[in-house]
Design a protein around this motif. Structure first.
Motif, PDB file in Angstrom:
ATOM      1  N   GLU A 267       0.819  -1.216   0.000  1.00 16.45           N
ATOM      2  CA  GLU A 267       0.000   0.000   0.000  1.00 16.45           C
ATOM      3  C   GLU A 267       0.851   1.263   0.000  1.00 16.45           C
ATOM      4  O   GLU A 267       0.369   2.348  -0.286  1.00 16.45           O
ATOM      5  CB  GLU A 267      -0.926  -0.019   1.229  1.00 16.45           C
ATOM      6  N   ASP A 268       2.121   1.110   0.371  1.00 17.88           N
ATOM      7  CA  ASP A 268       2.979   2.280   0.517  1.00 17.88           C
ATOM      8  C   ASP A 268       3.871   2.484  -0.694  1.00 17.88           C
ATOM      9  O   ASP A 268       4.860   3.216  -0.627  1.00 17.88           O
ATOM     10  CB  ASP A 268       3.844   2.113   1.776  1.00 17.88           C
ATOM     11  N   ARG A 269       3.549   1.823  -1.790  1.00 16.72           N
ATOM     12  CA  ARG A 269       4.416   1.926  -2.959  1.00 16.72           C
ATOM     13  C   ARG A 269       4.175   3.258  -3.670  1.00 16.72           C
ATOM     14  O   ARG A 269       3.101   3.862  -3.544  1.00 16.72           O
ATOM     15  CB  ARG A 269       4.152   0.774  -3.926  1.00 16.72           C
ATOM     16  N   PRO A 270       5.157   3.700  -4.469  1.00 16.16           N
ATOM     17  CA  PRO A 270       4.975   4.964  -5.195  1.00 16.16           C
ATOM     18  C   PRO A 270       4.021   4.780  -6.365  1.00 16.16           C
ATOM     19  O   PRO A 270       3.779   3.657  -6.824  1.00 16.16           O
ATOM     20  CB  PRO A 270       6.376   5.303  -5.667  1.00 16.16           C
TER      21      PRO A 270
ATOM     22  N   LEU B 237       3.757  10.928  -8.776  1.00 15.03           N
ATOM     23  CA  LEU B 237       2.989  11.943  -8.084  1.00 15.03           C
ATOM     24  C   LEU B 237       2.953  11.677  -6.583  1.00 15.03           C
ATOM     25  O   LEU B 237       2.973  12.608  -5.776  1.00 15.03           O
ATOM     26  CB  LEU B 237       1.569  11.983  -8.653  1.00 15.03           C
ATOM     27  N   TYR B 238       2.927  10.386  -6.174  1.00 13.89           N
ATOM     28  CA  TYR B 238       2.857  10.025  -4.771  1.00 13.89           C
ATOM     29  C   TYR B 238       4.120   9.276  -4.358  1.00 13.89           C
ATOM     30  O   TYR B 238       4.624   8.417  -5.074  1.00 13.89           O
ATOM     31  CB  TYR B 238       1.635   9.148  -4.491  1.00 13.89           C
ATOM     32  N   ASN B 239       4.620   9.592  -3.138  1.00 20.75           N
ATOM     33  CA  ASN B 239       5.776   8.925  -2.538  1.00 20.75           C
ATOM     34  C   ASN B 239       7.018   9.006  -3.415  1.00 20.75           C
ATOM     35  O   ASN B 239       7.852   8.088  -3.412  1.00 20.75           O
ATOM     36  CB  ASN B 239       5.462   7.448  -2.238  1.00 20.75           C
TER      37      ASN B 239
ATOM     38  N   ARG C 207       5.530   9.537 -14.630  1.00 17.04           N
ATOM     39  CA  ARG C 207       4.546  10.229 -15.463  1.00 17.04           C
ATOM     40  C   ARG C 207       5.189  10.851 -16.697  1.00 17.04           C
ATOM     41  O   ARG C 207       6.393  11.062 -16.746  1.00 17.04           O
ATOM     42  CB  ARG C 207       3.869  11.338 -14.644  1.00 17.04           C
ATOM     43  N   ASN C 208       4.325  11.125 -17.673  1.00 22.49           N
ATOM     44  CA  ASN C 208       4.698  11.906 -18.863  1.00 22.49           C
ATOM     45  C   ASN C 208       5.980  11.378 -19.525  1.00 22.49           C
ATOM     46  O   ASN C 208       6.965  12.089 -19.668  1.00 22.49           O
ATOM     47  CB  ASN C 208       4.862  13.394 -18.498  1.00 22.49           C
ATOM     48  N   ILE C 209       5.948  10.143 -19.907  1.00 23.02           N
ATOM     49  CA  ILE C 209       7.109   9.532 -20.563  1.00 23.02           C
ATOM     50  C   ILE C 209       7.245  10.111 -21.972  1.00 23.02           C
ATOM     51  O   ILE C 209       6.276  10.181 -22.734  1.00 23.02           O
ATOM     52  CB  ILE C 209       6.959   8.001 -20.645  1.00 23.02           C
ATOM     53  N   ARG C 210       8.458  10.540 -22.313  1.00 21.16           N
ATOM     54  CA  ARG C 210       8.755  11.075 -23.640  1.00 21.16           C
ATOM     55  C   ARG C 210       9.975  10.364 -24.212  1.00 21.16           C
ATOM     56  O   ARG C 210      10.904  10.012 -23.467  1.00 21.16           O
ATOM     57  CB  ARG C 210       9.016  12.579 -23.571  1.00 21.16           C
TER      58      ARG C 210
ATOM     59  N   TYR D  15       8.727   1.462 -21.271  1.00 23.34           N
ATOM     60  CA  TYR D  15       7.984   1.858 -20.083  1.00 23.34           C
ATOM     61  C   TYR D  15       8.959   1.886 -18.902  1.00 23.34           C
ATOM     62  O   TYR D  15      10.053   1.306 -18.966  1.00 23.34           O
ATOM     63  CB  TYR D  15       6.794   0.935 -19.804  1.00 23.34           C
ATOM     64  N   ILE D  16       8.561   2.541 -17.817  1.00 20.09           N
ATOM     65  CA  ILE D  16       9.457   2.775 -16.684  1.00 20.09           C
ATOM     66  C   ILE D  16       8.727   2.386 -15.399  1.00 20.09           C
ATOM     67  O   ILE D  16       7.504   2.585 -15.275  1.00 20.09           O
ATOM     68  CB  ILE D  16       9.910   4.246 -16.624  1.00 20.09           C
ATOM     69  N   VAL D  17       9.471   1.821 -14.432  1.00 17.44           N
ATOM     70  CA  VAL D  17       8.943   1.445 -13.126  1.00 17.44           C
ATOM     71  C   VAL D  17       9.800   2.114 -12.063  1.00 17.44           C
ATOM     72  O   VAL D  17      11.035   2.143 -12.175  1.00 17.44           O
ATOM     73  CB  VAL D  17       8.951  -0.085 -12.940  1.00 17.44           C
ATOM     74  N   ALA D  18       9.153   2.660 -11.029  1.00 16.31           N
ATOM     75  CA  ALA D  18       9.858   3.274  -9.901  1.00 16.31           C
ATOM     76  C   ALA D  18       9.922   2.279  -8.748  1.00 16.31           C
ATOM     77  O   ALA D  18       8.948   1.561  -8.476  1.00 16.31           O
ATOM     78  CB  ALA D  18       9.144   4.550  -9.464  1.00 16.31           C
TER      79      ALA D  18
END
Length: 907
Positions: A424-427, A451-453, A431-434, A500-503
């Motif tokens: 639940e605490d994951r980021p 946007l979060y965490n 956003r806005n991949i270019r 695509y990107i993962v945080a």
């Protein structure tokens, strides 16, 4: 995996169940002791369907009972397609499939096939093992018998043999009748083998008559045609005869736990004695083996160790006169697991790896299922031999996975669960991949933080793969959290990629970002096309080439540049063609002249490197009263018909009086010519094979023979560490004149052109010798006929073998483990870069050693010890007990290519 524990009635007991894992197992094994707690696996089968053979119109039940958390839905598949329920076929309350009357009509109307049940609940779905439903019967297209007994004439006192074979399901029981009276299955002189053979030893006059076999199974009974046995009187006195095997064993393939029968029937005077042995000198399993009749070998409950070559020996009593027959037993085994996949718990965006290994004969094929459906590789999910790897796990990957191992004898399945943990605490996702193209191999990616965490992000992973095509490999790059820009610089030119990107944070990973697609720029071609050169007349050369594949073109080919000159001229003529061309005709050339030609390709970025010069000799000039060859076009109408169109060649000085059309299938003899009128300009050829390459040419009176194309199907095979065997095919449409060939040979990557080896031969094969060991060579070949030379053939590559070891194995040691077993150990030969592929071990008793009679064993390389030296050793030691008391009981040679290692004594 220990089953989960669920609350049903008593919370206190649940607490104990969670605290003490040992009690948890007890509860699962003995639920009656703790009625308030139910422990279970998510979903599994209590009963699965099994192979069954039934009569037509009989009822049948295919079992399937699944256990797990309710509700559980069950459906059935036949040959991979859902079974449609009806008044005749429907599902029972326990999940089993009931067929009230089995149908055997052809096609989809028949109930025969492979059945599987699929059980599903909230955790996923699992598929049962395959079960084959077979309808009993005897195939009666004309006659169910594939072999019928035939009439024979034998001498009194000799042997007689009848055989019959029938196709039936299930396999029938074979009995025999004499004059339509049933014979006993086995007597002193009569032997009936289950395979359908009747043997009669010591034939008497009363044995004469009509014989037939009777095949019986649950479906039917069939009788063969009758065969007559005629008995002639024996000569007086009986003359001695050498032993002769009249029916020897045949190679057979049997399944595990079935019976294997090796027939051996011999004649001779006196009656020969039949004995059996194994070619590998192993003892025959006496516990599962018995002799049928006077010499047939039957092995019941066949196991893998029964596989091998068996020798039947027929020997004249009291003499050394014998004859032998051999046969091989191949033992097939259904799949069985040696490693099972284990259930996993993995966080989102993590990686899951399942491993599954099975053994069997033939080697089982591994298939992976997710919730009962077959998995296909994609960017995230890959299958490597026996492994299933799931990258960048998403919530939809939470499922039940099954490994299915299957061969001709059956299938087995093993399952495991993947549980995806959601933090639940994951980021949130980046956003806005270019994506912006930088070059032909690089794309710049930029994004905004989650946007979060976003403050908890410790790293980003960038994922990319080709956007077009199937089964593309997905690549991943992990970077720190101090940037939101990155250049991917290992891409292919002129290709579309998806990103695509993962945080990541310590407690988990974000969702995948939105996907973005971007293309790389074009680049200059990596190399030039390969040229093919032919001539239609003494003054032209036709150039043709194949289009470059995308990896080599690195973009759309926009132009070609041709350059040519004579072999004696230094000036070069160049011309450019558009990228749509794949052939060009050079005209106005000199007859009987060698021309050098090369080609280069270009994209809109620029020109690639030019090809090497290719040589071609134009034909000699002919009489101007002979027309030039027509211009030819082929138009396929369908898969077996081609229309041939032609028109007279421009500049013909002679009048055309007619045409001859020649055509043939590649590698086949040329058919007789078809005579055509001068006014004809097309001809339809039918009855051709599908996708048959067609080579055609025309002739008017004396036809011009174009220079030959290069040899085809060049094949290279390594012969030794210094020799490679080459074989090739002569082009099917070259002339009947004598030809010779030039072979070009050089190590791959050779820089010094003076070291290239050229060899001449008139044959279609050659042993190229004096090569360097353990070296990769490239070979090409060209054909010469009537002062004409073909282009070089496509290059083939082959490596020579490593050299044989020059040193024997070192540190050889022999240790007596038991009275009849010795352990032999050794080390690899003490020399650099040695690659030992096989060891040969020779051993003997003292008496046999002095006589030079060695026992031989073979073992694969890199296995440095084993304890299998008990082949015939127990017999030698028991019959010559003084051997191991005195010196040199066991003499061992362990050579790499038969180098003497020494004699070792055991006392």
């Amino acid at each position: 995996m220990i089953p989960a524990c669920r609350r049903v009635l008593i919370p206190a007991v649940l607490k104990v169940c969670l605290m003490r894992s040992v009690w948890l197992v007890l509860i699962c094994l003995s639920p009656l002791f703790f009625p308030g707690v139910l422990c279970f696996s998510e979903l599994f089968f209590i009963k699965e369907p099994h192979d069954v053979t039934v009569m037509r119109k009989d009822p049948v039940i295919l079992d399937c009972q699944a256990h797990g958390e309710a509700p559980i839905a069950v459906k059935w598949l036949k040959n991979g397609v859902k079974v449609a329920e009806s008044d005749r076929v429907y599902l029972l309350s326990n999940g089993s499939l009931f067929i009230s009357e089995v149908e055997s009509r052809r096609g989809d109307k028949s109930d025969e096939g492979f059945y599987q049940c699929l059980a599903q609940n909230k955790y996923g779905a699992i598929l049962s093992q395959k079960a084959r439903l077979t309808i009993a019967g005897m195939l009666t297209l004309i006659s169910p018998f594939t072999i019928q007994p035939t009439s024979i004439v034998v001498t009194e006192g000799s042997v007689a043999r009848f055989t019959c074979k029938i196709t039936a399901i299930p396999p029938p029981i074979i009995t025999w009748e004499l004059n339509r009276v049933t014979l006993p299955l086995a007597t002193e002189r009569f032997t009936v083998l289950p395979s359908g053979v009747l043997q009669i030893h010591g034939v008497e006059e009363k044995d004469a008559g009509n014989y037939r076999c009777v095949a019986t199974n649950i479906a039917s009974r069939r009788r063969s045609t009758e065969a007559t046995l005629t008995v002639t009187p024996a000569p007086h006195p009986k003359l001695p005869q050498k032993p002769r095997i009249i029916a020897g064993p045949h190679n057979i393939t049997v399944s595990l736990h079935q019976s294997a029968i090796l027939e051996c029937m011999a004649t001779g005077n006196p009656r020969p004695i039949i004995s059996w042995s194994r070619a590998d000198h192993k003892s025959i399993d006496v516990f599962n083996t018995k002799v049928l009749g006077s010499g047939n070998l039957m092995i019941s409950d066949v196991k893998p160790q029964h596989a091998g070559v068996y020798i039947c020996r027929a020997t004249t009593p009291g003499t050394r006169n014998y004859t032998i027959a051999v046969a091989n037993i191949t033992v097939q085994a259904p799949p069985s697991f040696v490693e099972w996949p284990e259930s996993l718990t993995r966080p989102r965006a993590g990686t899951a790896r399942f491993v599954c290994q099975a053994e069997g004969v033939p080697t089982p094929h591994i298939t992976w299922l997710k919730n009962g459906e077959r998995i296909h590789s994609n960017g995230r999910i890959k299958m490597y031999n026996s492994k299933l790897v799931i990258n960048q796990i998403i919530p939809e990957d939470d499922a039940i996975y099954q490994c299915q191992a299957e061969n001709d004898l059956g299938s087995v399945l093993s399952m495991a669960r993947l549980i995806v943990v959601m933090s639940e605490d994951r980021p949130s996702a980046p956003r806005n991949i270019r994506a912006d193209t930088v070059s032909s191999s690089a794309i710049l990616l930029a994004w905004e933080r989650p946007l979060y965490n976003s403050d908890k992000v410790i790293a980003y992973s960038i994922h990319y793969m080709k956007a077009e095509g199937m089964n593309n490999e997905e690549y991943q790059v992990v970077i720190g959290n101090d940037t939101t820009r990155y250049i991917i610089d290992d891409l292919e030119p002129a290709s579309n990629y998806t990103f695509y990107i993962v945080a990541y944070m310590p407690m988990g990973a974000s969702r995948m970002s939105d996907h973005v697609i971007q293309h790389t720029l074009e680049d200059v071609p990596l190399r030039a096309p390969e040229l093919s050169l032919t001539s239609r007349s003494p003054t032209d050369i036709k150039l043709s080439w194949q289009l470059l594949p995308p990896k080599l073109s690195r973009g759309r080919i926009s132009a070609y540049r041709l350059a040519y000159r004579t072999s004696t001229d230094t000036s070069v003529t160049q011309l450019e063609l558009s990228g749509e061309h794949s052939q060009h005709l050079l005209v106005g050339l000199q007859p009987d002249t060698i021309y050098l030609i090369r080609i280069a390709a270009a994209t809109k970025v620029g020109w690639g490197e030019q090809s090497a010069w290719t040589s071609h000799r134009t034909p000699k000039a002919s009489n101007n009263k002979v027309p030039l060859a027509p211009e030819l076009q082929l138009e396929p109408l369908n898969c077996t018909t081609i229309v041939v169109h032609w028109q007279p060649s421009p500049g013909n000085a002679a009048g055309v009086q007619g045409y001859r059309l020649y055509y043939h299938e590649e590698s086949q003899p040329e058919s007789p010519p078809i005579q055509l009128h001068a006014k004809d300009n097309h001809y339809t050829i039918g009855g051709l094979g599908t996708y048959v390459p067609l080579h055609s040419f025309f002739s008017v009176r004396d036809r011009l023979v174009p220079p030959p194309p290069p040899p085809h199907h060049l094949y290279a095979q390594t012969n030794s560490s210094s020799a490679v065997y080459l074989h090739w095919g002569r082009p099917a449409f070259s002339s009947g004149q004598a030809v010779n060939y030039t072979i070009r040979c050089n190590p791959v990557g050779l820089q010094n052109a003076s070291l290239v080896l050229y060899l001449q031969t008139g044959e279609q094969s050659l042993m190229v010798q004096d090569l360097e060991p353990n070296t990769r060579y490239e070979f090409a070949i060209r054909l010469h006929v009537d002062q004409l030379s073909s282009p070089w053939s496509p290059v083939v590559y082959q490596s020579t073998l490593p050299e044989a070891p020059t040193q024997p194995p070192s540190a050889v040691k022999v240790t007596l483990i038991e009275d009849d077993t010795a352990l032999v150990s050794w080390k690899l030969p003490d020399e650099a870069n040695v690659a030992v592929t096989r060891y040969t071990i020779l051993y003997a008793s003292r008496k046999a050693w002095v006589a030079g009679e060695w026992q031989i064993l073979q073992r694969e390389g890199e296995k440095q010890n084993f304890s299998s030296l008990h082949h015939q050793l127990e017999i030698n030691m028991s019959s010559h007990s003084s051997i191991y008391v005195h010196s040199c009981h066991l003499a061992i040679i362990i050579p790499a290519y038969l180098q003497r290692a020494g004699c070792y004594r055991i006392s």
